[in-house]
Each structure stands twice: as structure tokens, then as C-alpha cells.
Write a protein that holds these residues in place. Structure first.
Motif, mmCIF file in Angstrom:
data_model
loop_
_atom_site.group_PDB
_atom_site.id
_atom_site.type_symbol
_atom_site.label_atom_id
_atom_site.label_comp_id
_atom_site.label_asym_id
_atom_site.label_seq_id
_atom_site.Cartn_x
_atom_site.Cartn_y
_atom_site.Cartn_z
ATOM 1 N N ASN A 41 0.850 -1.194 0.000
ATOM 2 C CA ASN A 41 0.000 0.000 0.000
ATOM 3 C C ASN A 41 0.879 1.235 0.000
ATOM 4 O O ASN A 41 2.109 1.150 -0.092
ATOM 5 C CB ASN A 41 -0.961 -0.006 1.194
ATOM 6 N N TYR A 84 -4.797 2.688 -1.068
ATOM 7 C CA TYR A 84 -4.696 1.438 -1.822
ATOM 8 C C TYR A 84 -5.247 1.693 -3.223
ATOM 9 O O TYR A 84 -6.407 2.081 -3.376
ATOM 10 C CB TYR A 84 -5.518 0.329 -1.165
ATOM 11 N N LYS A 89 -2.857 -4.502 -1.684
ATOM 12 C CA LYS A 89 -3.540 -5.242 -0.615
ATOM 13 C C LYS A 89 -2.616 -5.288 0.589
ATOM 14 O O LYS A 89 -1.470 -4.831 0.526
ATOM 15 C CB LYS A 89 -3.878 -6.667 -1.074
ATOM 16 N N GLY A 124 -13.300 -4.402 -4.187
ATOM 17 C CA GLY A 124 -12.340 -5.100 -3.342
ATOM 18 C C GLY A 124 -12.044 -4.255 -2.111
ATOM 19 O O GLY A 124 -12.821 -3.380 -1.715
ATOM 20 N N GLY A 125 -10.892 -4.504 -1.489
ATOM 21 C CA GLY A 125 -10.440 -3.653 -0.383
ATOM 22 C C GLY A 125 -11.161 -3.837 0.932
ATOM 23 O O GLY A 125 -11.039 -2.987 1.824
ATOM 24 N N GLU A 155 -6.691 -8.985 7.201
ATOM 25 C CA GLU A 155 -6.056 -8.555 5.961
ATOM 26 C C GLU A 155 -6.936 -7.530 5.265
ATOM 27 O O GLU A 155 -8.139 -7.426 5.547
ATOM 28 C CB GLU A 155 -5.819 -9.741 5.022
ATOM 29 N N GLU A 157 -8.194 -6.994 1.600
ATOM 30 C CA GLU A 157 -8.257 -7.703 0.332
ATOM 31 C C GLU A 157 -7.863 -6.781 -0.825
ATOM 32 O O GLU A 157 -7.955 -5.552 -0.724
ATOM 33 C CB GLU A 157 -9.661 -8.267 0.129
ATOM 34 N N GLU A 158 -7.422 -7.378 -1.896
ATOM 35 C CA GLU A 158 -6.901 -6.610 -3.027
ATOM 36 C C GLU A 158 -7.955 -5.654 -3.587
ATOM 37 O O GLU A 158 -9.117 -6.020 -3.801
ATOM 38 C CB GLU A 158 -6.443 -7.557 -4.129
#
Length: 220
Positions: A41, A84, A89, A124-125, A155, A157-158
Motif C-alpha cells: 500500500n 490502496y 492489498k 475489493g479492499g 487482511e 483484500e486486493e
């Protein structure tokens, strides 16, 4: 215990933070964790603008009654704005047990993410956290905050489209034990919701329980 708290930041505060982010320099997020294989990131790297952003976010957190009652903070790390973009991610990880803030080290009992843009503006994210065999995924509304235990595996996520703009901070609580914090929070909620319907005697007894548990469990 997790809590999504809405409207921590006002629309005006969000607008100011977005303006700061637009003017600031961002660098590879590995600058603060160079050995991480999970982190991908960008984070804000501009001392003057960072302090301006910190002042806005710290003021908002301290003014949020629900945040203060839930986290019972003694101190927290200066909130840091992170970005991001597609392909970025932050892989599965726990947060460090302690955080160095200048010459001071704080214990990270709780982690907090402040959401600075609309969840519909990026794909995402999500913040995904593991709870045993269950999962929690959060993309909070703009201006909200998610507060959760720092020891949990989690986490980001992408991000596949758009931009995820958030700020993160880590909190040392006056009550380190999460189960004890939860009990105090629930007692406080009951007192707030039902206190007016209780007899003065019973409300006073409830307050005595709250205060004495706090005395037992509070750490500096």
C-alpha cells in the motif's frame, strides 16, 4: 469484540482529510515495515500535513462518546492515512504487540480503521478478519471507524478498481483484557438505556458495580 461506529468524522472533516491526502506525498507502505511480505500500500509521508490530519482525526475520536466508551483509551498512535490503488492489498497478519511512537512505546490492544471514502467508489479492499472458522468482512461507510482486537489475524483484500483511502491507528486501552472491556461497555449501555426507569437505589447499585469493576481492571 468488534464495533463499527458510524459518523465518527463529520462531512467537513472528511472533506478536509481528502484535501490533505490530495496535496500530500505518499510513499511505499513498507517504509514502516520493511521486512513485511504482506504489505502492499501507500502511506502519507509529509510531516506538516500529517500533523494537520492527525489533529482532525484525534479530535474526532476523542469527541466520539461511543468510541471512548468502547475502547477506553489511555493513548493511541497518531492516525496515519493510507492509500490502496488497484493491485494493492495487505495480506493476512496480526498487528504488533507494541508500537513505537517517537520515544514512547504503546501496547496495541485495539486496532482502528477510519474510512475516508465511499465504499462504492472502489471494488475489493474489504477488511477481512478471521474469528476461528468464521470471517468478518467490513467496508465501512465514509466517516465511520471499525475497532477490533489487534491480536486477530486480518487482511485488506486486493483493491481491483478505484481507490481505498483510510487512516489507521492503534490503541492502548486502560482495560487491556477484551472480555473485561466488553462487560464494562455492556454495563454502560444498560445504564444509559435503562437508568431512567430504575429506582434510584438500583441505579446507584449498578453504578457501584461499574465503578468497582473499573477499579479492579484498569491499568495505567
Amino acid at each position: 469484540m468488534f464495533r463499527l461506529i458510524e459518523n465518527v468524522l463529520s462531512n467537513d472533516q472528511v472533506a478536509k482529510l481528502k484535501d490533505i491526502a490530495a496535496r500530500a506525498t505518499f510513499v511505499d507502505g513498507k517504509i514502516s515495515n520493511p521486512h513485511s511480505k504482506a504489505k502492499s500500500n501507500l502511506q502519507m509521508h509529509d510531516q506538516n500535513l500529517q500533523q494537520e490530519a492527525v489533529n482532525i482525526m484525534a479530535q474526532a475520536l476523542f469527541a466520539c462518546e461511543d468510541f471512548m466508551n468502547f475502547a477506553i483509551p489511555t493513548q493511541f498512535a497518531p492516525p496515519l492515512i493510507c492509500r490502496y490503488t488497484p493491485g494493492m492489498k495487505y495480506g493476512l497478519h496480526p498487528d504488533a504487540a507494541t508500537m513505537g511512537i517517537g520515544n514512547v512505546s504503546i501496547r496495541s490492544d485495539l486496532s482502528c480503521t477510519l474510512f475516508l471514502n465511499d465504499p462504492d467508489s472502489y471494488d475489493g479492499g474489504a477488511l477481512r478478519t478471521q474469528l476461528g472458522t468464521e470471517e468478518v468482512r467490513v467496508k465501512g461507510p465514509v466517516g465511520s471507524a471499525i475497532v477490533y482486537p489487534s491480536h486477530t489475524l486480518h487482511e485488506v483484500e486486493e483493491v481491483t478498481k478505484g481507490e481505498r483511502l483510510v487512516a489507521i491507528t492503534f490503541i492502548q486501552s486502560q482495560v487491556p483484557d477484551g472480555f473485561q472491556r466488553e462487560l464494562l461497555y455492556e454495563l454502560g449501555e444498560i445504564a444509559a438505556l435503562e437508568g431512567n426507569s430504575m429506582s434510584h437505589e438500583n441505579y446507584t447499585r449498578l453504578q457501584a458495580v461499574q465503578f468497582n469493576l473499573r477499579r479492579m481492571w484498569q491499568r495505567s
